[in-house]
Every structure is written in structure tokens, then in C-alpha cells.
Scaffold this motif. Structure first.
Motif, PDB file in Angstrom:
ATOM      1  N   ILE A 141     -12.407 -14.271  57.520  1.00 34.58           N
ATOM      2  CA  ILE A 141     -11.470 -13.202  57.886  1.00 34.58           C
ATOM      3  C   ILE A 141     -10.940 -13.420  59.298  1.00 34.58           C
ATOM      4  O   ILE A 141      -9.767 -13.096  59.586  1.00 34.58           O
ATOM      5  N   GLU A 142     -11.747 -13.972  60.180  1.00 34.13           N
ATOM      6  CA  GLU A 142     -11.265 -14.285  61.529  1.00 34.13           C
ATOM      7  C   GLU A 142     -10.092 -15.264  61.473  1.00 34.13           C
ATOM      8  O   GLU A 142      -9.117 -15.134  62.231  1.00 34.13           O
ATOM      9  N   VAL A 143     -10.181 -16.253  60.587  1.00 35.87           N
ATOM     10  CA  VAL A 143      -9.081 -17.206  60.421  1.00 35.87           C
ATOM     11  C   VAL A 143      -7.843 -16.490  59.889  1.00 35.87           C
ATOM     12  O   VAL A 143      -6.728 -16.659  60.411  1.00 35.87           O
ATOM     13  N   LEU A 144      -8.017 -15.674  58.854  1.00 34.87           N
ATOM     14  CA  LEU A 144      -6.891 -14.949  58.264  1.00 34.87           C
ATOM     15  C   LEU A 144      -6.268 -13.992  59.284  1.00 34.87           C
ATOM     16  O   LEU A 144      -5.038 -13.866  59.368  1.00 34.87           O
ATOM     17  N   HIS A 145      -7.107 -13.336  60.057  1.00 36.62           N
ATOM     18  CA  HIS A 145      -6.641 -12.407  61.094  1.00 36.62           C
ATOM     19  C   HIS A 145      -5.838 -13.149  62.154  1.00 36.62           C
ATOM     20  O   HIS A 145      -4.753 -12.718  62.562  1.00 36.62           O
ATOM     21  N   ALA A 146      -6.358 -14.299  62.605  1.00 39.04           N
ATOM     22  CA  ALA A 146      -5.688 -15.066  63.648  1.00 39.04           C
ATOM     23  C   ALA A 146      -4.355 -15.637  63.181  1.00 39.04           C
ATOM     24  O   ALA A 146      -3.419 -15.787  63.964  1.00 39.04           O
ATOM     25  N   ARG A 147      -4.274 -15.941  61.887  1.00 37.30           N
ATOM     26  CA  ARG A 147      -3.045 -16.523  61.341  1.00 37.30           C
ATOM     27  C   ARG A 147      -2.047 -15.488  60.847  1.00 37.30           C
ATOM     28  O   ARG A 147      -0.940 -15.831  60.455  1.00 37.30           O
ATOM     29  N   GLY A 148      -2.469 -14.230  60.796  1.00 34.21           N
ATOM     30  CA  GLY A 148      -1.600 -13.218  60.222  1.00 34.21           C
ATOM     31  C   GLY A 148      -1.390 -13.433  58.737  1.00 34.21           C
ATOM     32  O   GLY A 148      -0.295 -13.226  58.199  1.00 34.21           O
ATOM     33  N   HIS A 149      -2.447 -13.852  58.056  1.00 32.39           N
ATOM     34  CA  HIS A 149      -2.354 -14.186  56.636  1.00 32.39           C
ATOM     35  C   HIS A 149      -2.889 -13.026  55.791  1.00 32.39           C
ATOM     36  O   HIS A 149      -4.031 -12.592  55.954  1.00 32.39           O
ATOM     37  N   PRO A 150      -2.112 -12.502  54.858  1.00 35.37           N
ATOM     38  CA  PRO A 150      -2.553 -11.350  54.061  1.00 35.37           C
ATOM     39  C   PRO A 150      -3.632 -11.702  53.042  1.00 35.37           C
ATOM     40  O   PRO A 150      -3.668 -12.818  52.523  1.00 35.37           O
ATOM     41  N   PHE A 151      -4.499 -10.720  52.770  1.00 36.80           N
ATOM     42  CA  PHE A 151      -5.519 -10.905  51.740  1.00 36.80           C
ATOM     43  C   PHE A 151      -5.982  -9.556  51.220  1.00 36.80           C
ATOM     44  O   PHE A 151      -5.750  -8.506  51.828  1.00 36.80           O
ATOM     45  N   ALA A 152      -6.647  -9.603  50.076  1.00 30.05           N
ATOM     46  CA  ALA A 152      -7.256  -8.419  49.472  1.00 30.05           C
ATOM     47  C   ALA A 152      -8.714  -8.732  49.184  1.00 30.05           C
ATOM     48  O   ALA A 152      -9.038  -9.836  48.735  1.00 30.05           O
ATOM     49  N   ALA A 153      -9.601  -7.794  49.477  1.00 31.18           N
ATOM     50  CA  ALA A 153     -11.035  -7.996  49.272  1.00 31.18           C
ATOM     51  C   ALA A 153     -11.564  -6.977  48.276  1.00 31.18           C
ATOM     52  O   ALA A 153     -11.146  -5.820  48.278  1.00 31.18           O
ATOM     53  N   ILE A 154     -12.487  -7.418  47.428  1.00 36.80           N
ATOM     54  CA  ILE A 154     -13.151  -6.514  46.487  1.00 36.80           C
ATOM     55  C   ILE A 154     -14.653  -6.683  46.635  1.00 36.80           C
ATOM     56  O   ILE A 154     -15.155  -7.797  46.772  1.00 36.80           O
ATOM     57  N   THR A 155     -15.384  -5.573  46.648  1.00 33.19           N
ATOM     58  CA  THR A 155     -16.814  -5.646  46.925  1.00 33.19           C
ATOM     59  C   THR A 155     -17.553  -4.451  46.342  1.00 33.19           C
ATOM     60  O   THR A 155     -16.956  -3.421  46.008  1.00 33.19           O
ATOM     61  N   LYS A 156     -18.877  -4.589  46.252  1.00 30.19           N
ATOM     62  CA  LYS A 156     -19.771  -3.480  45.929  1.00 30.19           C
ATOM     63  C   LYS A 156     -20.689  -3.187  47.110  1.00 30.19           C
ATOM     64  O   LYS A 156     -21.675  -2.469  46.971  1.00 30.19           O
ATOM     65  N   SER A 157     -20.382  -3.772  48.268  1.00 28.05           N
ATOM     66  CA  SER A 157     -21.279  -3.708  49.415  1.00 28.05           C
ATOM     67  C   SER A 157     -20.693  -2.873  50.553  1.00 28.05           C
ATOM     68  O   SER A 157     -19.491  -2.945  50.836  1.00 28.05           O
ATOM     69  N   SER A 158     -21.560  -2.151  51.240  1.00 27.47           N
ATOM     70  CA  SER A 158     -21.132  -1.405  52.426  1.00 27.47           C
ATOM     71  C   SER A 158     -20.951  -2.327  53.630  1.00 27.47           C
ATOM     72  O   SER A 158     -20.413  -1.904  54.656  1.00 27.47           O
TER      73      SER A 158
END
Length: 377
Positions: free
Chosen positions: A160-177
């Protein structure tokens, strides 16, 4: 003595595990068959099988982005930092992938985890290619990117740090807090319409969830996660996946109501899928935990799958077919309409802000040192 004189032993659950057997993978050369030797667990014996320890192994992957052209999936690029998942959800459609490793889709899948420690490095390399064309990435679709090993290894965090630094969009799905840990990265991306999240909740019944998804966050804790993400300005939806007849299905409307109250803005559902080895694993789980309704559940599953345990066709695999599938669809859409869900969508994530180079001072944190077996819980 005829084999019929031996009673059939019921599957024995393991504490904290979803699968009740280490079912053989379909690619194994030697075939094994369980034979009852007469030492059958009695109906009065409430003991469980011995606890199984989790092993996490380092994997240095050769590639990190997976592409698909499936018409029934709302994304074409995904990234999975782990293979196998300690959450142990018995219904997980990714279980058969452990067969490719020569391991069992059963207990091995949830106790032998492979961590792609070079995921962020591979992603950064991929995004730096002159030929790379940005499109939203789905994070943690096959196996949860926030499963227990992530707390220590922080592979997802570095991705996510890479995606954040690049301004790259993403979607995350999880069952975890654990996703709440990364709100500091997710919130500013959400403000730029570059991220959305989904939390999977199958039921609000904690007792059912404890056997169905033994090492995932409790349903009540996942509701708090939805609230935390929503209050941070991160678009969050609920995924009711899977809908299991007579097990989680009665809870559909209650789940939607609770999630809407917690701040979810969208919702989706998927009917139980039983590809490959998932079918026998799920049947064993049913026999172990719901012997009184096992046949009824499977009969209804087959009603929605053209008389089979599973239909893999794109037109049927997510929603099923037939009268009961149509009734589920109507129930879902009626509840969504009543609760005002799926009305506040932000639309397509913004790819216009993608940067081909990392900004100064934004390089992701260093991965852990090489170690073939990272940890043993």
C-alpha cells in the motif's frame, strides 16, 4: 467381516480450524483412502482433534500482478501478498490452489502459509515499466491480505505504501480488523477517490462464524471496522459471501441492516461456490458441525446449481439459478433498496493521478531478512 459392519466415523473438528480433514490434493500421484479400523469416535465423545500449529514460509515470487478476463468479476488485475490463509474459512474458493504446491486444500491451506516477502519490490518494478497502463488493483481477493501473519510481516502495508506513493488506485477486501492499521494511508487516498474497501460478513451469529471462519475477526468486530473506515472517509461496502442455505442465509437482511447502520455505503452477495476440493471439504464441515441439516443444505445448493454441487459457468457461478436463487436475489435487492445502499457510489476509481516515479522520501519500508520459515505460531 464385511465393511458394512464398521460404523462410519464422523469428521472430528480441530479447535481454531475450518477444515476437519487434510483432504488429498487432486495433483498428488499417490492416492490415499480412509479406512475405518473400528476405533470410531462415539456420539458422546465431545473431544476435538489436537491443535494444529501454523507455519509461515518465505516465498520470493517471480511476479505479483494477476490478470483475468472473467466477465463476472468487477476487476481485471489483482494482487495477493499471501498464498494460503490462516483465517481458515471452510468455503474459501482459493483452497484448491494449494494443490499446485503439492499440499492439501484442507488443513494445509490454513496452516502452511506462503508470504511473498518481495511483493512491494515486484510491484514497484511493474509500475515503473514504460509500458505499464494503470487500472485499479484488487488487493487480497484470493487470500486475505490482512490475515494474522500480516501483523508481523507487514507485506500488505509495504504494498500500500507503493500504491500510495504512486497515486495508484486499488480496492481491498478483508475479514480482518487489521486494515484499520493502514487508515493513515487509505484516508488520503480515499479523499482523492483512489481507494475503496469491502468487509466480508457472512453472518452475525458468532457461534456459526467461529466454526465457519475460525480465525477471522468476529462479526461484531468487523462491524466496528466498517464504522472506523467509514468515519475516516473511506468508502466501504459489505460483501455477504457466501450465502449458505439454512446456515448463513437466514441472516442476510440482518447483516445488511447492521452494516448500513455502521456506515457501509454499498453491498454485494455471492452464493456458496464449491469448486474442486472445496465440495468434499465443505461437506465434511457440514457433517461435523450441522449433521441435522447437512443433507438439506446440499439439496438446496444443488437446486441452485442445476442438480450439481457446482456450476463454474460465468453466467451461474456467482448467483446460481432457479427459483431459490431468484428469491435470494429479490430479498437482497429489496433490503438494499430499503436501506439506501448502493446509491452513494463514487463511481470508477481515479487513475489520472498515477505517477510513473516514486516521490522523494516515499520509498516503502524494508522487507524482512531472508528466512525460509519466517515464523512458527
Amino acid at each position: 467381516m464385511d465393511d458394512s459392519e464398521f460404523p462410519i466415523a464422523l469428521p472430528v473438528p480441530r479447535k481454531g480450524r475450518g477444515a476437519v480433514t487434510n483432504l488429498q490434493g487432486r495433483y498428488e500421484v499417490d492416492q490415499r483412502e480412509k479406512v475405518d479400523d473400528g476405533w470410531v469416535r462415539s456420539e458422546d465423545d465431545e473431544s476435538e482433534a489436537p491443535a494444529l500449529r501454523t507455519q509461515v514460509f518465505e516465498e520470493r515470487a517471480k511476479s505479483i500482478l494477476t490478470r483475468n478476463t472473467s466477465p463476472d468479476i468487477p476487476f481485471s488485475v489483482s494482487l495477493n501478498p499471501y498464498r494460503g490463509c490462516e483465517h481458515g474459512c471452510i468455503y474459501c474458493f482459493a483452497r484448491p490452489t494449494h494443490s499446485y504446491l503439492g499440499l492439501s486444500p484442507g488443513l494445509d491451506f490454513e496452516s502452511r502459509i506462503y508470504a511473498k516477502v518481495n511483493a512491494a519490490e515486484l510491484l514497484e518494478r511493474e509500475l515503473s515499466k514504460k509500458t505499464y497502463v494503470p487500472e485499479p488493483i484488487a488487493l487480497g481477493v484470493n487470500t486475505d491480505a490482512y490475515q494474522p501473519a500480516e501483523r508481523e510481516l507487514r507485506i500488505t502495508r509495504r504494498v500500500i505504501e507503493v500504491l500510495h506513493a504512486r497515486g495508484h488506485p486499488f480496492a481491498a477486501i478483508t475479514k480482518s480488523s487489521l486494515i484499520e492499521r493502514d487508515i493513515d494511508l487509505l484516508a488520503p487516498m480515499a479523499a482523492r477517490n483512489q481507494v475503496m474497501a469491502a468487509v466480508t460478513i457472512t453472518t452475525l451469529d458468532a457461534d456459526i462464524a467461529r466454526t465457519l471462519e475460525p480465525r477471522a475477526a468476529t462479526p461484531s468486530r468487523r462491524l466496528r471496522t466498517i464504522r472506523a473506515l467509514s468515519e475516516a472517509g473511506i468508502p466501504v461496502g459489505v460483501s455477504i459471501a457466501p450465502v449458505i442455505p439454512f446456515v448463513t442465509e437466514p441472516d442476510m437482511e440482518r447483516v445488511l441492516e447492521a452494516c448500513a447502520e455502521a456506515g457501509a455505503s454499498s453491498a454485494s452477495y455471492i452464493i456458496l461456490r464449491l469448486p474442486w476440493e472445496v465440495a468434499p471439504l465443505f461437506k465434511d464441515w457440514l457433517t461435523a458441525h450441522f449433521p441435522d441439516r447437512a443433507e438439506r443444505v446440499m439439496a438446496r445448493v444443488r437446486d441452485m446449481r442445476g442438480g450439481k454441487d457446482y456450476d463454474a459457468s460465468f453466467a451461474q457461478r456467482m448467483k446460481g439459478e432457479g427459483l431459490w436463487a431468484e428469491l435470494l436475489k429479490q430479498r437482497f435487492h429489496n433490503a438494499v433498496r430499503r436501506l439506501g445502499l448502493n446509491e452513494r457510489r463514487r463511481g470508477i476509481l481515479d487513475i489520472s493521478q498515477f505517477r510513473t516515479q516514486l516521490l522523494a522520501g516515499t520509498r516503502p519500508s524494508e522487507p524482512p531478512q531472508d528466512n525460509p520459515q519466517l515464523s512458527l505460531f
